[in-house]
Design an enzyme around this catalytic site. Structure first.
Site, PDB file in Angstrom:
ATOM      1  N   GLU A  30       2.292  -4.856 -13.612  1.00  0.00           N
ATOM      2  CA  GLU A  30       3.858  -5.018 -13.474  1.00  0.00           C
ATOM      3  C   GLU A  30       4.568  -5.756 -14.408  1.00  0.00           C
ATOM      4  O   GLU A  30       3.905  -6.880 -14.871  1.00  0.00           O
ATOM      5  CB  GLU A  30       4.366  -5.451 -11.757  1.00  0.00           C
ATOM      6  N   LYS A  66      11.695 -12.499   3.447  1.00  0.00           N
ATOM      7  CA  LYS A  66      13.012 -12.301   3.137  1.00  0.00           C
ATOM      8  C   LYS A  66      13.741 -13.786   4.106  1.00  0.00           C
ATOM      9  O   LYS A  66      13.210 -13.407   5.283  1.00  0.00           O
ATOM     10  CB  LYS A  66      13.730 -11.287   3.196  1.00  0.00           C
TER      11      LYS A  66
END
Length: 143
Positions: A30, A66
């Site tokens: 990535e 989160k």
């Protein structure tokens, strides 16, 4: 790792870990975006068509969890949010999404309007209530 010189040993280490854990040493790489925002696009689909239900910014995280979600994603040009929505809708339509899905992107915050796809979750997520509050929709019922 942020040095080109470290890539070979890092790939070898990751491949060995993947082989030990999953029986497969295959890897994918990535792109590192050190200054980015994590933005999700909520989508609903009926297997033929899909509609975007807005965005959520979930950049504030700790240990990949989160902490805060803000909807709609603040401080982003509408044309950028529209492009991410278009990308999410294209994927949802091609996948023939039925029900709710969340399409996640990283937005390069260093300038410009560049974003990259991270993942798609073809299910309702715990964060759906943030979108429900903004839209006044019951997403569980909608799906």
């Amino acid at each position: 790792m942020r040095s080109v010189e470290d890539i070979e040993s890092a790939v070898e280490q990751c491949a060995a870990e993947a082989l030990a854990a999953f029986g497969n040493a295959g890897l994918y790489v990535e792109e590192l975006l050190p200054d980015c925002r994590h933005v999700e696009i909520q989508v609903a689909g009926d297997g033929e068509r899909a509609v975007a239900l807005g965005s959520r910014d979930c950049t504030l995280q700790r240990a990949r969890q989160k902490l805060i979600e803000i909807a709609p994603a603040p401080h982003m040009p509408q044309r950028l949010l529209d492009r991410m929505s278009d990308a999410a809708l294209s994927m949802a339509t091609q996948a023939r999404l039925t029900g709710l899905g969340t399409f996640e992107f990283l937005v390069d915050a260093s300038g410009g309007e560049r974003f990259v796809f991270v993942e798609a979750n073809p299910r309702i997520q715990v964060e759906h209530t943030v979108t429900e509050e903004v839209l006044g929709l019951d997403l569980v019922r909608l799906q």
